[in-house]
Design an enzyme around this catalytic site. Structure first.
Site: not given
Lengths: 412, 403
Positions: B168, B210
């Protein structure tokens, strides 16, 4: 006392043997055996290796100073010769090394003739030359294109001129030799003595012409200076001194060789290094005066002994040093009855000759041995050389006493 | 004898004086120096490959990150990088998780045909060892002396390193194990340390998080090629779920890359440009990016196997009956061209890969038998000739003299 060597060779046909040996050398240098042997540690030291010579020549021809790195340790004169007149290509090298060995054998023959009259032993000289060529201690380094064979030629040629009382070429060649092999400078003393008093054993201490001696030494010094100048000219700077002569004294390269120095200095602490380098370098010096004084009556024998000492205690020896020394014994057949332990000495040499390559292989190729094995075999080799020197010394001294009918020589 | 000094000796004395008084003759030509320098540090080709595969997440719902990393691991192993050259950093809590309906397996595809966990994976950093500190220490080599060898990045200046990170992330940061973050600046500085310590030849940085492209925006060291899965303010999406496992099994970006790589093998000549051309923002659902400004070679000349595989270079030499142990006359690797500049080894003219291509024509290696002729090095040859001539003349003169 001349000894008739077994199987005395007669006449022209006797020349076939040295000729055959030389041709054999030529052929073997051009065969695949030569590249295989070229970097063998017993045959080629860092000062004499042909591979390093080629590398140095290549660097030099590309404008890079070959003495900047630690690879090239041949003298600048060798560099000049091999980068111009004698390109290090196989055919030329084969010819040069074969010719050098031929010159060595011929010089040995001439020395023998000067020392021992051919009337008493007509074929002995040719036998000696053939044995020199056939000796594996000399044969193998030639096949490996080690420049120690060329050093042997220079030495024997210098000795040849010496026994012929030609001082100038003798000291010139000795000066040339000392560029490849610094300890050989010590041979100047017996060389001058031979020039002054001849090559045969005398019954009285000969008179010394001091002026002539000084002239000869001065000529040697002039030649040395000239060669130093020429070397600096070739090398372009003074860096060659540390890399060539400096290597002999400072031992920067600890590549294994059959000598007594390398192992000792691998396990040496740095703060002891200068002291031991000093003692090891000065060690041969202590033999010069006693041997030359004791054998004033037979300076060729003094030369022989001193050469033995130099071969044994050199910093980077190869097998050709021992080969030269062992071959020179043939010049003194009067010693043969007086050797005290020739069998032991011979067997020590045989042991060393077998063990050196065997333990080298076990250590570096098979990996089942270690450096101590090879070191032990170099000790045996050193012992063999030492035993040869000591026994020759004894025999030389004993032979001066001679024999008398009906009398016995005893030791009190 | 010294009453009359012969002229030859006089000439030699002059030679001696000139040798002693003149300054150094070594003006090493810059051409030859360049050539020698090029020989010792030529334009680099890599000689070995390393991979650092990092999964920076833990817990069951980040199964897909585990699968991403294990998929990459399988691919680089299949293409030849050995386990000794792969550093795999995983939380490793997916395969034996109590929630795993298929225990001891990790799948990257819903068809569950290929088990990535298998029996033969070597995880170097597992569980709580996957930390930012360990990662940076691994890259820079500043590790404790007691750290085992398998956990070290033992690269050298000829290593191509593939660094893959997934987890992440956000704008210039990546989350490590729900606990800490690594920033793009940290990674950039670590890579710079690697460059200064000569710990890589070229580096491929791939990141699937991301806003991944921000992670490579701060690099400033040379020879880095970087690619990421999404732009700033863009999310990276997973590809699909597995209904029985119950979570997403693979991320989109990595899925398409692995799919492409399934079509490659060790002999593949596909280039990085081919790989990057397959990026389709519509399919991936984010804008994958490439950063190549720090990278010297054009991407259509860089093979994928330069980074993702370990393809050995083989030099095939003519067989002419030489014995195996004979080293001479096969060396002289230095190629001498007329213009005295070494030809740069390009992908075509370099020595052979695993596939046997015919040996390229061009500058033949210089054998010992040809005379070595160089332009511009006449001075040293002249010196050698002069000295050799003088010495030989002296020897001939003294040997022939009557004395």
């Amino acid at each position: 006392m001349p000894i008739r060597l077994p199987g005395a060779l007669k006449g022209r046909s006797a020349l076939l043997i040295p000729a055959f040996l030389l041709l054999l050398r030529f052929g073997l240098i051009l065969s695949p055996l030569s590249p295989w042997l070229r970097d063998d540690h017993q045959l080629a030291s860092p000062l004499t290796s042909f591979t390093r010579l080629k590398e140095g020549v290549w660097l030099f021809q590309n404008g890079i100073d070959p003495y900047h790195g630690g690879v090239f340790r041949h003298s600048p004169l060798t560099l000049a010769l091999f980068s111009t007149v004698i390109p290090p290509i196989p055919l030329v090298s084969a010819f040069v090394w074969t010719a050098a060995d031929g010159i060595s054998a011929w010089s040995l023959l001439e020395i023998w003739r000067a020392r021992i009259s051919p009337k008493t032993d007509p074929a002995g000289g040719l036998m000696l030359a053939s044995l020199y060529l056939a000796n594996p201690y000399n044969f193998a380094p030639t096949i490996a294109l080690s420049t120690s064979s060329l050093d042997n030629s220079l030495l024997l040629l210098a000795l040849r001129f010496t026994v012929l009382q030609r001082a100038s070429p003798a000291v010139l060649l000795l000066a040339l030799l000392s560029f490849s092999s610094l300890p050989s400078v010590l041979l100047l003393a017996p060389l001058v003595m031979i020039i002054l008093s001849g090559s045969r054993s005398a019954t009285t201490i000969p008179e010394i012409d001091l002026k002539k001696a000084v002239r000869v030494v001065a000529e040697f010094a002039v030649y040395m200076a000239a060669f130093v100048g020429a070397s600096t000219f070739v090398a372009g700077s003074w860096g060659w001194v540390l890399q060539t002569w400096g290597a002999t004294v400072m031992l920067p390269d600890l590549t294994p060789n059959p000598g007594l120095w390398w192992y000792f200095f691998t396990e040496m602490f740095d703060h002891y290094r200068p002291f031991f380098l000093l003692t090891f370098s000065l060690h041969p010096l202590i033999y010069v005066a006693p041997i030359c004084l004791k054998f004033q009556h037979d300076p060729l024998f003094a030369f022989f002994l001193l050469q033995g000492i130099i071969s044994t205690f050199k910093s980077y020896p190869t097998l050709s040093d021992a080969g030269l020394y062992v071959s020179l014994i043939g010049l003194f057949p009067e010693l043969y009855p007086y050797f005290r332990h020739p069998l032991v000495t011979g067997l020590l040499h045989l042991h060393a000759a077998v063990l050196l390559p065997l333990f080298h292989y076990l250590w570096l190729d098979a990996g089942t041995g270690n450096a101590n094995f090879f070191y032990a075999s170099t000790l045996v080799f050193g012992l063999a050389n030492g035993a040869t020197i000591v026994d020759s010394l004894w025999a030389g001294l004993r032979s001066t006493i001679g024999e008398k009918e009906g009398w016995d020589v005893v030791q009190l | 004898m010294f009453a009359r000094i012969p002229t030859g000796l006089l000439a030699l004395l002059l030679l001696l004086l000139s040798g002693l008084t003149n300054p150094s003759y070594v003006l090493a030509s810059s051409q030859a120096e360049q050539q020698a320098a090029a020989f010792f540090s030529p334009p680099q080709e890599h000689t070995n490959n390393w991979a650092v595969l990092v999964c920076a997440s833990r817990y069951w719902f980040n199964y897909r990150h585990m699968a991403n990393t294990l998929g990459m691991y399988r691919t680089v192993k299949r293409l030849g990088i050995p386990d000794s050259n792969i550093i795999l950093m995983l939380a490793d809590d997916a395969a034996c998780n109590t929630r795993n309906h298929f225990p001891a397996t990790v799948f990257a595809n819903a068809d569950r045909k290929l088990d990535l966990y298998g029996e033969n994976i070597e995880v170097d950093y597992r569980g709580y060892e996957v930390t930012v500190e360990n990662f940076i220490r691994l890259l820079t080599g500043r590790v404790s002396p007691t750290l085992p060898r398998s956990k070290r990045l033992l690269t050298d200046s000829r290593s191509n390193v593939f660094v893959y990170m997934t987890g992440h992330g956000g704008n210039e940061f990546l989350k490590f194990q729900d606990n800490e973050e690594i920033s793009a600046f940290d990674i950039a500085d670590a890579f710079e340390q690697m460059w200064q310590k000569r710990r890589y030849n070229e580096l491929l940085f791939m990141v699937d998080t991301c806003q991944a492209n921000t992670m490579y925006s701060k690099f400033y060291s040379p020879n880095i090629l970087a690619t990421g899965s999404s732009e700033l303010k863009e999310n990276s999406y997973s590809h699909h779920n597995d209904a029985d496992i119950g979570v997403a099994v693979i991320d989109s970006f990595t899925h398409y890359i692995l799919q492409y790589m399934e079509g490659q093998n060790k002999t593949s000549k596909a280039t990085m440009k081919d790989l990057f051309d397959t990026y389709d923002p519509a399919r991936i659902k984010s804008h994958a990016g490439v950063r190549s400004d720090l990278y010297p070679r054009p991407l259509d000349q860089v093979r994928i196997t330069d980074f993702l595989g370990a393809v050995s270079k083989v030099d095939v030499l003519p067989s002419d009956g030489r014995p195996v142990g004979a080293p001479e006359e096969i060396e002289e690797p230095l190629q001498v061209a007329e213009e005295v500049v070494l030809p740069l080894p390009t992908a075509e003219s370099s020595s052979e890969r695993v596939v046997m291509e015919p040996r390229p024509t061009g500058a033949e290696p210089l054998s010992v038998d040809q005379p070595v002729v160089f332009q511009g090095e006449k001075k040293s040859t002249l010196r050698a000739w002069g000295a050799a001539g003088a010495v030989l003349a002296l020897v001939a003169w003294r040997l022939s003299a009557a004395s």
